[in-house]
Write a protein that holds these residues in place. Structure first.
Motif, PDB file in Angstrom:
ATOM      1  N   LYS A   1     -80.636 -18.797  35.300  1.00  0.00           N
ATOM      2  CA  LYS A   1     -79.297 -18.906  35.846  1.00  0.00           C
ATOM      3  C   LYS A   1     -78.873 -17.332  36.286  1.00  0.00           C
ATOM      4  N   GLU A   2     -77.845 -17.426  36.981  1.00  0.00           N
ATOM      5  CA  GLU A   2     -77.340 -16.071  37.757  1.00  0.00           C
ATOM      6  C   GLU A   2     -77.061 -14.984  36.533  1.00  0.00           C
ATOM      7  N   PRO A   3     -76.472 -15.245  35.452  1.00  0.00           N
ATOM      8  CA  PRO A   3     -76.340 -14.328  34.348  1.00  0.00           C
ATOM      9  C   PRO A   3     -77.431 -13.712  33.863  1.00  0.00           C
ATOM     10  N   ALA A   4     -78.600 -14.295  34.276  1.00  0.00           N
ATOM     11  CA  ALA A   4     -79.873 -13.772  33.563  1.00  0.00           C
ATOM     12  C   ALA A   4     -80.654 -12.766  34.355  1.00  0.00           C
ATOM     13  N   TRP A   5     -80.144 -12.818  35.572  1.00  0.00           N
ATOM     14  CA  TRP A   5     -81.025 -12.078  36.867  1.00  0.00           C
ATOM     15  C   TRP A   5     -80.946 -10.461  36.555  1.00  0.00           C
ATOM     16  N   GLU A   6     -79.841 -10.076  36.253  1.00  0.00           N
ATOM     17  CA  GLU A   6     -79.946  -8.553  36.122  1.00  0.00           C
ATOM     18  C   GLU A   6     -80.763  -8.209  34.563  1.00  0.00           C
ATOM     19  N   GLN A   7     -80.236  -8.876  33.593  1.00  0.00           N
ATOM     20  CA  GLN A   7     -80.653  -8.644  32.189  1.00  0.00           C
ATOM     21  C   GLN A   7     -82.355  -8.845  32.207  1.00  0.00           C
TER      22      GLN A   7
ATOM     23  N   SER B   1     -82.228 -24.061  38.156  1.00  0.00           N
ATOM     24  CA  SER B   1     -81.307 -23.140  37.797  1.00  0.00           C
ATOM     25  C   SER B   1     -79.961 -23.260  38.571  1.00  0.00           C
TER      26      SER B   1
ATOM     27  N   VAL C   1     -78.677 -20.078  28.232  1.00  0.00           N
ATOM     28  CA  VAL C   1     -77.944 -18.778  28.042  1.00  0.00           C
ATOM     29  C   VAL C   1     -78.912 -17.610  27.916  1.00  0.00           C
ATOM     30  N   ASN C   2     -78.278 -16.418  28.044  1.00  0.00           N
ATOM     31  CA  ASN C   2     -79.063 -15.195  27.878  1.00  0.00           C
ATOM     32  C   ASN C   2     -79.982 -15.000  26.511  1.00  0.00           C
TER      33      ASN C   2
END
Length: 304
Positions: free
Chosen positions: A55-61, A83, A254-255
């Motif tokens: 999911k998008e919140p994971a892309w950076e981390q 996703s 979730v992350n």
């Protein structure tokens, strides 16, 4: 007392009868099934993770290369990925096409788990994505509460899946799954989390009633492990009865799930370790090989 010659004759007749029946039936005498748990050898098996989200919140981390590194670290040779939005799945698939089986999640923009079946333009969105990318499933999507007024949309989604011979990946309790089969008995369904909140007896009943139903066991690993040295008895019954229709999963929704990915997959191996090797292999990766037409092996670790 019987003579030695008469005993030899009886033995010969028995052997001849066994051989004759074997020849007639076209099979060799059955061998005893090995019920020895696979134990630590489970760590040598490749895993197919049948429930991954990027999911998008994971892309950076967690950039794409780090996701594949996590898979490598845990012996996950391949994963079924959906996703929110679909771009996450496509990024992973483009980076590691040898490792990712993509499926199309309907959630995007204002369409979410609660309203996606009523969202404006959903049919066009799904068709465009399915025509553009090699998705092998539609889902994972939620049916939080069965609303039969959504039947036209679900008939459309079932039609899209059947036309492409792909699965619906459904997060729901048992009732919506029964309803989907009532709309079309030939629909192909993966039941996310094996129903999650449903008791084991309900899971058994649904799997029994619908012989083509597949289930992923993500988020069920602790229930399956039970307490002590043996599997939970009700889940053990499910596993042995439906060993050809189960797959493990992580559910990286979730992350924090990515942060705990190694522990999650260790938990999956922990319950697989209590199964005979042939059953453990099926659930670890062989069922996925059959369902998705793939070859899965540890040789894929470290590749893209």
């Amino acid at each position: 007392m019987r003579s030695i010659s008469s005993m030899r004759l009886a033995i010969g007749l028995t052997a001849g009868l066994t051989i004759g029946l074997t020849s007639l039936l076209g099979q060799s005498p059955a061998k005893a099934h090995d019920t020895t748990p696979i134990g630590d050898a489970v760590n040598e098996l490749p895993l197919f993770d049948a429930h991954v989200h990027y999911k998008e919140p994971a892309w950076e981390q967690f950039p794409v290369e780090s996701i594949v590194e996590l898979m490598d670290k845990n012996g996950v040779a391949m994963a079924l990925v959906s996703s929110t939005p679909d771009e996450g799945t496509i990024m992973l698939w483009e980076y590691a096409p040898n490792r990712i089986v993509p499926e199309l999640r309907p959630y995007h923009a204002n369409a979410n788990s609660s309203n996606w079946a009523k969202a404006s333009g959903m049919e066009d969105y799904l068709l465009k994505r399915l025509e553009t990318y090699p998705h092998e499933g539609i889902g994972e999507f939620h049916i939080h509460r069965l609303d039969t007024s959504d039947e036209p949309m679900f008939r459309t989604v079932i039609g899209m899946a059947k036309e492409r011979d792909i699965y619906l990946h459904v997060h729901s309790d048992a009732e919506p799954v029964r309803w989907l089969y009532s709309l079309d008995p030939e629909v192909k369904i993966i039941w996310a989390h094996a129903g999650l909140g449903e008791p084991a007896e309900t899971v058994y009943s649904l799997m029994h009633d619908f012989p083509t139903l597949i289930a992923d066991t993500s988020l069920r690993e602790h229930a399956i492990l039970g307490y002590g040295d043996t599997l939970d008895p009700e889940w053990e019954k499910i596993i042995f009865a439906f060993q050809d229709r189960l797959m493990v999963g992580s559910d990286t929704w979730v992350n924090g799930q990515w942060e705990n990915y190694s522990a999650i997959m260790d938990s999956n191996r922990a319950w697989l370790a209590k199964l005979p090797e042939d059953v453990a292999r099926k659930i670890a990766y062989q069922n996925a090989e059959r369902l998705f037409g793939r070859e899965i092996s540890m040789e894929q670790i470290g590749t893209r």
